[in-house]
Scaffold this motif. Sequence first.
Motif, PDB file in Angstrom:
ATOM      1  N   GLU A   1      -4.055  -5.515 -11.574  1.00  0.00           N
ATOM      2  CA  GLU A   1      -4.062  -6.489 -12.679  1.00  0.00           C
ATOM      3  C   GLU A   1      -4.262  -8.012 -12.628  1.00  0.00           C
ATOM      4  N   PRO A   2      -5.447  -8.560 -12.800  1.00  0.00           N
ATOM      5  CA  PRO A   2      -5.616  -9.962 -12.765  1.00  0.00           C
ATOM      6  C   PRO A   2      -4.085 -11.356 -13.232  1.00  0.00           C
ATOM      7  N   GLY A   3      -3.639 -11.502 -12.035  1.00  0.00           N
ATOM      8  CA  GLY A   3      -2.748 -12.431 -12.339  1.00  0.00           C
ATOM      9  C   GLY A   3      -0.759 -12.255 -12.441  1.00  0.00           C
ATOM     10  N   GLY A   4      -1.262 -10.917 -12.205  1.00  0.00           N
ATOM     11  CA  GLY A   4       0.382 -10.226 -11.158  1.00  0.00           C
ATOM     12  C   GLY A   4       0.467 -10.825 -10.493  1.00  0.00           C
ATOM     13  N   THR A   5       1.926 -10.282  -9.764  1.00  0.00           N
ATOM     14  CA  THR A   5       1.607 -10.252  -8.071  1.00  0.00           C
ATOM     15  C   THR A   5       3.197  -9.099  -7.635  1.00  0.00           C
ATOM     16  N   VAL A   6       2.943  -8.496  -7.433  1.00  0.00           N
ATOM     17  CA  VAL A   6       3.926  -7.649  -6.748  1.00  0.00           C
ATOM     18  C   VAL A   6       4.861  -8.191  -5.414  1.00  0.00           C
ATOM     19  N   SER A   7       6.544  -7.915  -5.620  1.00  0.00           N
ATOM     20  CA  SER A   7       6.583  -8.364  -4.213  1.00  0.00           C
ATOM     21  C   SER A   7       7.522  -6.863  -3.432  1.00  0.00           C
ATOM     22  N   GLY A   8       6.874  -6.695  -2.128  1.00  0.00           N
ATOM     23  CA  GLY A   8       7.938  -6.063  -1.238  1.00  0.00           C
ATOM     24  C   GLY A   8       8.041  -6.158   0.033  1.00  0.00           C
ATOM     25  N   GLU A   9       7.561  -5.440   0.802  1.00  0.00           N
ATOM     26  CA  GLU A   9       7.923  -5.420   2.220  1.00  0.00           C
ATOM     27  C   GLU A   9       6.463  -5.178   3.033  1.00  0.00           C
ATOM     28  N   LEU A  10       6.363  -6.227   3.980  1.00  0.00           N
ATOM     29  CA  LEU A  10       5.232  -6.234   5.009  1.00  0.00           C
ATOM     30  C   LEU A  10       5.615  -5.521   5.934  1.00  0.00           C
ATOM     31  N   VAL A  11       5.723  -3.976   6.609  1.00  0.00           N
ATOM     32  CA  VAL A  11       6.537  -2.695   7.428  1.00  0.00           C
ATOM     33  C   VAL A  11       5.012  -2.320   8.619  1.00  0.00           C
ATOM     34  N   THR A  12       5.506  -3.106   9.248  1.00  0.00           N
ATOM     35  CA  THR A  12       4.301  -2.370  10.804  1.00  0.00           C
ATOM     36  C   THR A  12       5.440  -1.337  11.791  1.00  0.00           C
ATOM     37  N   ALA A  13       4.443  -0.147  11.698  1.00  0.00           N
ATOM     38  CA  ALA A  13       5.110   0.790  12.281  1.00  0.00           C
ATOM     39  C   ALA A  13       5.092   0.573  13.637  1.00  0.00           C
ATOM     40  N   SER A  14       6.008   1.328  14.353  1.00  0.00           N
ATOM     41  CA  SER A  14       5.776   1.097  16.262  1.00  0.00           C
ATOM     42  C   SER A  14       4.768   1.852  15.994  1.00  0.00           C
ATOM     43  N   PRO A  15       3.531   1.954  16.964  1.00  0.00           N
ATOM     44  CA  PRO A  15       2.740   2.655  18.225  1.00  0.00           C
ATOM     45  C   PRO A  15       2.807   4.463  17.718  1.00  0.00           C
ATOM     46  N   ARG A  16       3.607   4.435  18.541  1.00  0.00           N
ATOM     47  CA  ARG A  16       4.327   5.355  18.853  1.00  0.00           C
ATOM     48  C   ARG A  16       4.350   6.272  17.500  1.00  0.00           C
TER      49      ARG A  16
END
Length: 143
Positions: free
Chosen positions: A58-73
């Motif tokens: 939806e235009p104008g909104g923002t969602v907060s969260g976490e950016l999670v990088t999985a280990s390659p394995r």
Amino acid sequence: MTTPDALDPLPFFVYGTLRPGERNHDLFLRGRTDRAEPGRFSGAALYDGPGYPYAVEEPGGTVSGELVTASPRSYAGLLTELDRLEEYTPGNPHNLYERVPRPIERPNGTTIRAWVYLAAPAIAVRLRAGGRRIAGGDWLERG
């Protein structure tokens, strides 16, 4: 032929029950990630679901969260498990969520493409028409 997932293992943007302290974080993410940092998804709103949230573009909104990088394995297995948790199967018209790549803003202002589970189209329509929007776009502050 390889899949786009195998060619481009994106981080995941989690905004609900997979965030630290929430019920699914330890079940799915503990010990399987190399990095986690706050993130913001612009152009989306957060709606309350039955015990979990839905992000809806939806235009104008923002969602907060976490950016999670999985280990390659752990990446391939984690991708499969998160798809199952979110009831997402590519091409299935009965999905609860769709997994899509979207730009996520990092704390330093840069953006990175990440997988985001958005409400499937039919669910998004219902939420926009009469769902309870979470003010501020942060599941942890839903009150």
